[in-house]
Design an enzyme around this catalytic site. Structure first.
Site, short mmCIF file in Angstrom:
data_model
loop_
_atom_site.label_atom_id
_atom_site.label_comp_id
_atom_site.label_asym_id
_atom_site.label_seq_id
_atom_site.Cartn_x
_atom_site.Cartn_y
_atom_site.Cartn_z
N ASN A 9 0.87 -1.17 0.00
CA ASN A 9 0.00 0.00 0.00
C ASN A 9 0.91 1.23 0.00
O ASN A 9 1.50 1.56 1.01
CB ASN A 9 -0.89 -0.04 1.26
N TRP A 10 1.01 1.86 -1.14
CA TRP A 10 1.95 2.98 -1.27
C TRP A 10 1.42 4.26 -0.63
O TRP A 10 2.13 5.26 -0.55
CB TRP A 10 2.30 3.22 -2.74
N LYS A 11 0.15 4.26 -0.25
CA LYS A 11 -0.46 5.44 0.38
C LYS A 11 -0.20 6.70 -0.48
O LYS A 11 -0.15 6.59 -1.71
CB LYS A 11 0.07 5.61 1.81
N HIS A 94 -9.29 1.36 5.16
CA HIS A 94 -7.99 1.54 5.81
C HIS A 94 -8.14 2.49 7.00
O HIS A 94 -8.91 3.45 6.94
CB HIS A 94 -6.97 2.09 4.81
N GLU A 96 -6.43 4.84 8.04
CA GLU A 96 -6.19 6.26 7.74
C GLU A 96 -7.43 6.89 7.09
O GLU A 96 -7.71 8.06 7.30
CB GLU A 96 -4.94 6.41 6.85
N GLU A 166 -5.19 -4.85 10.78
CA GLU A 166 -4.13 -3.86 10.98
C GLU A 166 -4.39 -3.10 12.28
O GLU A 166 -5.13 -2.10 12.28
CB GLU A 166 -4.10 -2.87 9.82
N GLY A 172 2.86 2.07 10.81
CA GLY A 172 3.84 3.15 10.64
C GLY A 172 4.59 3.50 11.91
O GLY A 172 5.24 4.54 11.98
N SER A 213 3.69 -2.27 10.37
CA SER A 213 5.13 -2.37 10.60
C SER A 213 5.70 -3.75 10.24
O SER A 213 6.58 -4.27 10.94
CB SER A 213 5.48 -1.99 12.04
N GLY A 234 2.96 -1.16 4.26
CA GLY A 234 3.02 0.27 3.97
C GLY A 234 4.45 0.70 3.71
O GLY A 234 4.99 0.53 2.61
N GLY A 235 5.10 1.24 4.73
CA GLY A 235 6.45 1.81 4.60
C GLY A 235 7.43 0.91 3.86
O GLY A 235 8.16 1.37 2.97
P1 PGA Z 1 3.06 0.14 7.66
O1 PGA Z 1 1.58 0.39 7.08
O2 PGA Z 1 3.57 -1.14 7.03
O3 PGA Z 1 3.84 1.35 7.23
O4 PGA Z 1 2.94 0.01 9.14
C1 PGA Z 1 0.70 -0.68 6.89
C2 PGA Z 1 -0.61 -0.18 6.33
O5 PGA Z 1 -1.06 0.90 6.73
O6 PGA Z 1 -1.23 -0.85 5.48
#
Ligand code: PGA
Length: 262
Positions: A9-11, A94, A96, A166, A172, A213, A234-235
Site C-alpha cells: 500500500n503505497w499510500k 484503511h 487512515e 491492521e 507506521g 510495521s 506500507g512503509g
Molecule cells: P506500515 O503500514 O507497514 O507502514 O505500518 C501498513 C498499512 O497501513 O497498510
C-alpha cells in the site's frame, strides 16, 4: 492450503515517475516468485502507468479506495467502474481513511458492495486503536467492524474478499504486533467470524493479511503463524529491496509449509 497474498500500500507516496521506477525495480525479481500472490496499490494518478507496466508480470494492481456511487456529482471521488477499468482489486476501510476522512463501518460496507458489483477483489481493513487495545476491546471492535463492514455479503461474494487485520497502533510505528498476538486475533476472532458468516469451507479459503510495521526482519515469523496469510505492507513497500524481501519471506514459508504437509 491458502496461498499467501502480500500487497504493498503505497499510500500518498510516489509521483508517476517514481512509481514507474519502483515497478521497474520490482518486476524482474517478483517475476521469479510464483507461489505467492503479490500486488501494489499506488495513487490513482500513477495507476494507469503502473497497470500498464504490470500487465503480464503477475503483479496485481489495486486502488487505495473508491466511492460507492457509479457516477455523479461527487467532486474529487473515483467511481467503481473507473477503478475496475485498471485494477484487479481495491482496498477499503484503511484506518487512515477512517481516522482522517471520517470513513465508518457503514461506508466501508457500501464501498465493498459497490466494488464487488463491478468484479473487483477487495481488501477490507479492520483493526483496533491503542486505547481500544489497552481497554481490552480488541475482540469487540474487530467483531463490530466485521459485522457491519461485511453485512449482506454472500458466501459466493466472499470469495473475492481478503481481510487485513491492521492494529492501528502498529501502523507506521515500527511496533508490529507479535506474531502470537496477531495470530490470536486472526485465528480466534476473525476466522470464527468468517466461519459463522460464510460457512466452514469458504472461511478456510479466505486470506487474512496482517498489516502494521511488517519488515523483512519480522515477515517470516508472522507468515509462519497458522492464520496469517500474507501482509498489507506500507512503509516497507516503498523500497524495492524491502518489499521483495517480504514477498520472498512469504514464498519461503509457503515452501516449508508445503513440504511439511506432504
Ligand atoms: P506500515 O503500514 O507497514 O507502514 O505500518 C501498513 C498499512 O497501513 O497498510
Amino acid at each position: 492450503m491458502r496461498r499467501f497474498f502480500v500487497a504493498g500500500n503505497w499510500k500518498m507516496n510516489k509521483t508517476i515517475a517514481e512509481a514507474k521506477a519502483l515497478i521497474g525495480a520490482l518486476s524482474p525479481e517478483l517475476a521469479t516468485i510464483d507461489n505467492v500472490d503479490h500486488a501494489v496499490a499506488p495513487s490513482y494518478l500513477a495507476l494507469p502507468a503502473v497497470a500498464g507496466l504490470c500487465k503480464g508480470t503477475g503483479i496485481k494492481v489495486g486502488a487505495q479506495n473508491l466511492h460507492w456511487e457509479t457516477a455523479g456529482a461527487y467532486t474529487g471521488e473515483v467511481a467503481p467502474p473507473m477503478v475496475a477499468e485498471l485494477c484487479d482489486f481495491v482496498i477499503v476501510g484503511h484506518s487512515e481513511r477512517r481516522k482522517f476522512f471520517g470513513e465508518t463501518d457503514e461506508s466501508v460496507n457500501q464501498r465493498l458492495k459497490a466494488a464487488l458489483a463491478v468484479g473487483l477483489d477487495v481488501i477490507v481493513c479492520i483493526g483496533e486503536t491503542l486505547e481500544e487495545n489497552e481497554a481490552g476491546q480488541t475482540e469487540a471492535v474487530v467483531t463490530r467492524q466485521l459485522e457491519v463492514g461485511l453485512a449482506e455479503i454472500s458466501e459466493t461474494q466472499a470469495a473475492a474478499i481478503t481481510i487485513a487485520y491492521e492494529p492501528v497502533w502498529a501502523i507506521g510505528t515500527g511496533r508490529a504486533a507479535t506474531p502470537e498476538d496477531a495470530n490470536n486475533v486472526h485465528k480466534n476472532v476473525i476466522r470464527p467470524f468468517l466461519r459463522e458468516q460464510f460457512g466452514e469451507a469458504r472461511a478456510e479459503l479466505m486470506r487474512i493479511q496482517y498489516g502494521g510495521s511488517v519488515t523483512p526482519d519480522n515477515a517470516a515469523e508472522l507468515f509462519a503463524m497458522s492464520d496469517i496469510d500474507g501482509g498489507l505492507i506500507g512503509g516497507a513497500s516503498l523500497k524495492p529491496e524491502s518489499f521483495i524481501a517480504i514477498v520472498k519471506a512469504a514464498s519461503m514459508v509457503a515452501i516449508v509449509q508445503q513440504e511439511s504437509q506432504s
